[in-house]
Write an enzyme that holds these catalytic residues in place. Structure first.
Site, PDB file in Angstrom:
ATOM      1  N   GLU A   1      58.264  26.475 121.357  1.00  0.00           N
ATOM      2  CA  GLU A   1      57.332  27.262 120.720  1.00  0.00           C
ATOM      3  C   GLU A   1      55.971  26.378 120.514  1.00  0.00           C
ATOM      4  O   GLU A   1      56.630  25.604 120.286  1.00  0.00           O
ATOM      5  CB  GLU A   1      57.928  27.213 119.373  1.00  0.00           C
ATOM      6  N   CYS A   2      55.122  26.447 121.202  1.00  0.00           N
ATOM      7  CA  CYS A   2      53.962  25.930 120.870  1.00  0.00           C
ATOM      8  C   CYS A   2      54.186  24.269 121.594  1.00  0.00           C
ATOM      9  O   CYS A   2      53.621  23.973 122.561  1.00  0.00           O
ATOM     10  CB  CYS A   2      53.456  25.840 119.305  1.00  0.00           C
ATOM     11  N   ALA A   3      54.001  23.794 120.161  1.00  0.00           N
ATOM     12  CA  ALA A   3      54.067  21.846 120.652  1.00  0.00           C
ATOM     13  C   ALA A   3      55.444  22.001 122.147  1.00  0.00           C
ATOM     14  O   ALA A   3      55.037  21.417 122.902  1.00  0.00           O
ATOM     15  CB  ALA A   3      54.673  21.196 119.944  1.00  0.00           C
TER      16      ALA A   3
ATOM     17  N   SER B   1      56.259  29.808 124.492  1.00  0.00           N
ATOM     18  CA  SER B   1      55.058  30.819 123.964  1.00  0.00           C
ATOM     19  C   SER B   1      54.721  29.922 123.198  1.00  0.00           C
ATOM     20  O   SER B   1      55.079  29.082 122.465  1.00  0.00           O
ATOM     21  CB  SER B   1      55.530  32.102 124.297  1.00  0.00           C
TER      22      SER B   1
END
Length: 459
Positions: free
Chosen positions: A342-344, A435
């Site tokens: 997620e993200c990072a 994502s």
């Protein structure tokens, strides 16, 4: 089973920037120093403030967000997070009534501090930034007290007070509307925590400095607050609560045998995560092992990897320097074993971030940028993955200043309709689901079970 709720207070404010985090952290520290076992919470999707709460309390800080987990889980999650505690302190988000905007103008902000305070039945203490306030503070407080009868605004903490005379005038304003003053914190520029583009620097990144900062904040807040009065207020309202949330119950239909190892990224570069996530992984049958991508290799016999959010752009050179782990992860992905990023985590799986080599498990490049992307998303899965089936829906949250440019065709992870039209996010490839969207695992426990099952199947 219905139990009595743990006594609690909610620390709110008329607006962001009033000093909620400072007062909450200091109050948690002061209560802990006085011998209480404190359960700290944060309203909303914030990952950073709970880290400071945890330093002050000596136990995990947890989140309460109806947008991400649903109203029905707030009471149980609150009760679960209070296990073993004799008092709870809940830090609000933004202004007291600020929440997710809906299409219904008659609906108060969903997931606001007021919303959560009403759901758990706790009284509210308003932290007011006293700078610029005088007698007119009475009118402001009158509005907050009378705006929503379901919310019990019970007192005030006056923050950043300039002088004895200033304090006297402000106390008179509070008396005018019948609100007790639970404390006064004088203006002090030393009472601050370093911040950067997404807010405060996470406590996990500052280690010893964070401990020292929390100790200083605790001492100053303890000197200015009537801690005993706060405890009495909390004990004055302890309504009935639902049975505590249970990770075991949530994953009962998905539990696997064999204890597959799920490696969860932690350390300074990956500090964003919800406390319930490892609890759900373990309840689903996994052996949860933490690793730090800045220094470690992938743990032995890893069957699945979770890489959450954080600030990889601040540590890109060190992440690139750990070539052994980058090879481990590339081989893990190539073998088809599952990865939840997620993200990072998405940025770390790309080929490069701001010119620094990353894992190169996803055909994409990441870059830090000037634009903040922020908000809740009602998303639908648009590809089958190790977490979701096509068509499954979640509410998640985006919070980043980076961008990812994908190369070639890809199977996106999510789609949603936003203010700027339709959007897609992330990628599903082999065993990877990556994502920008942060999803609270307590809001989608079946996805955690599906992930652990995928890890068990490819061992």
């Amino acid at each position: 089973m219905v139990t009595r709720a743990t006594p609690a207070v909610v620390i709110a404010a008329p607006a962001s920037g009033s000093g909620k985090t400072t007062v909450t952290t200091g109050l948690v520290g002061a209560l802990t120093a006085a011998g209480h076992t404190v359960a700290p919470f944060k309203v909303g999707p914030d990952y950073i403030d709970p880290g400071y709460h945890a330093v002050a309390a000596g136990r995990p800080g947890r989140n309460l967000d109806p947008n991400l987990v649903g109203e029905n889980r707030i009471g149980p999650l609150f009760a679960s997070g209070c296990t073993g505690a004799d008092i709870a302190v809940v830090e609000g988000v933004m202004g007291l009534f600020d929440g997710r905007i809906t299409d219904d103008p008659g609906t108060l902000g969903v997931g606001s501090t007021a919303h959560v305070a009403a759901l758990i039945g706790a009284p509210v203490i308003l932290v007011v930034d006293a700078g610029g306030h005088s007698q007119s503070l009475a009118a402001l407080l009158h509005g907050f007290v009378s705006y929503d009868p379901a919310v019990r605004v019970s007192g005030v903490v006056l923050n950043r007070v300039g002088s004895d005379r200033h304090e006297l005038v402000l106390r008179q304003a509070c008396d005018r509307v019948g609100l007790p003053v639970f404390g006064v914190v004088r203006r002090d520029t030393a009472l601050s925590v370093p911040s950067r583009h997404l807010g405060l620097v996470p406590a996990a990144e500052r280690s010893a400095d964070a401990v020292a900062a929390v100790a200083a904040i605790t001492e100053r807040v303890r000197a200015g607050l009537d801690v005993d009065a706060v405890v009495r207020l909390a004990r004055s309202a302890a309504p009935a609560a639902a049975a505590p949330w249970s990770a075991a119950d949530e994953t009962a239909d998905h539990r696997v045998e064999g204890r597959p190892v799920i490696a969860v990224a932690q350390g300074s570069a990956f500090t964003f995560g919800y406390a319930e996530h490892p609890e759900l992984l373990a309840a689903a049958g996994a052996e949860v092992v933490a690793f730090d991508p800045l220094h470690d290799r992938l743990p032995a016999e890893t069957a699945g990897v979770v890489i959450g959010g954080g600030f990889p752009e601040e540590h890109a050179a060190d992440l690139a320097a750990n070539e052994g782990l980058r090879r481990d992860l590339a081989e893990h992905v190539a073998s088809g074993r599952p990865v939840h990023a997620e993200c990072a985590g998405l940025l770390y799986l790309t080929s490069a971030l701001d010119g620094h080599l990353m894992v190169d498990a996803v055909d994409a490049r990441g870059a830090f940028g000037p634009r903040l992307t922020l908000g809740y998303r009602d998303a639908v899965a648009v590809a089958d993955s190790v977490l979701y089936r096509t068509g499954e829906r979640v509410t998640g949250h985006e919070f980043h200043r980076s961008t990812v440019e994908f190369g070639g065709d890809r199977a996106a992870a999510w789609a949603w309709r936003g203010a700027e039209g339709n959007a897609v996010d992330g990628v599903v490839a082999r065993g990877v689901h990556a994502s920008y969207l942060h999803v609270h695992p307590a809001g989608a426990p079946h996805a955690v079970g599906r992930f652990v099952k995928a890890a068990q199947e490819v061992r």
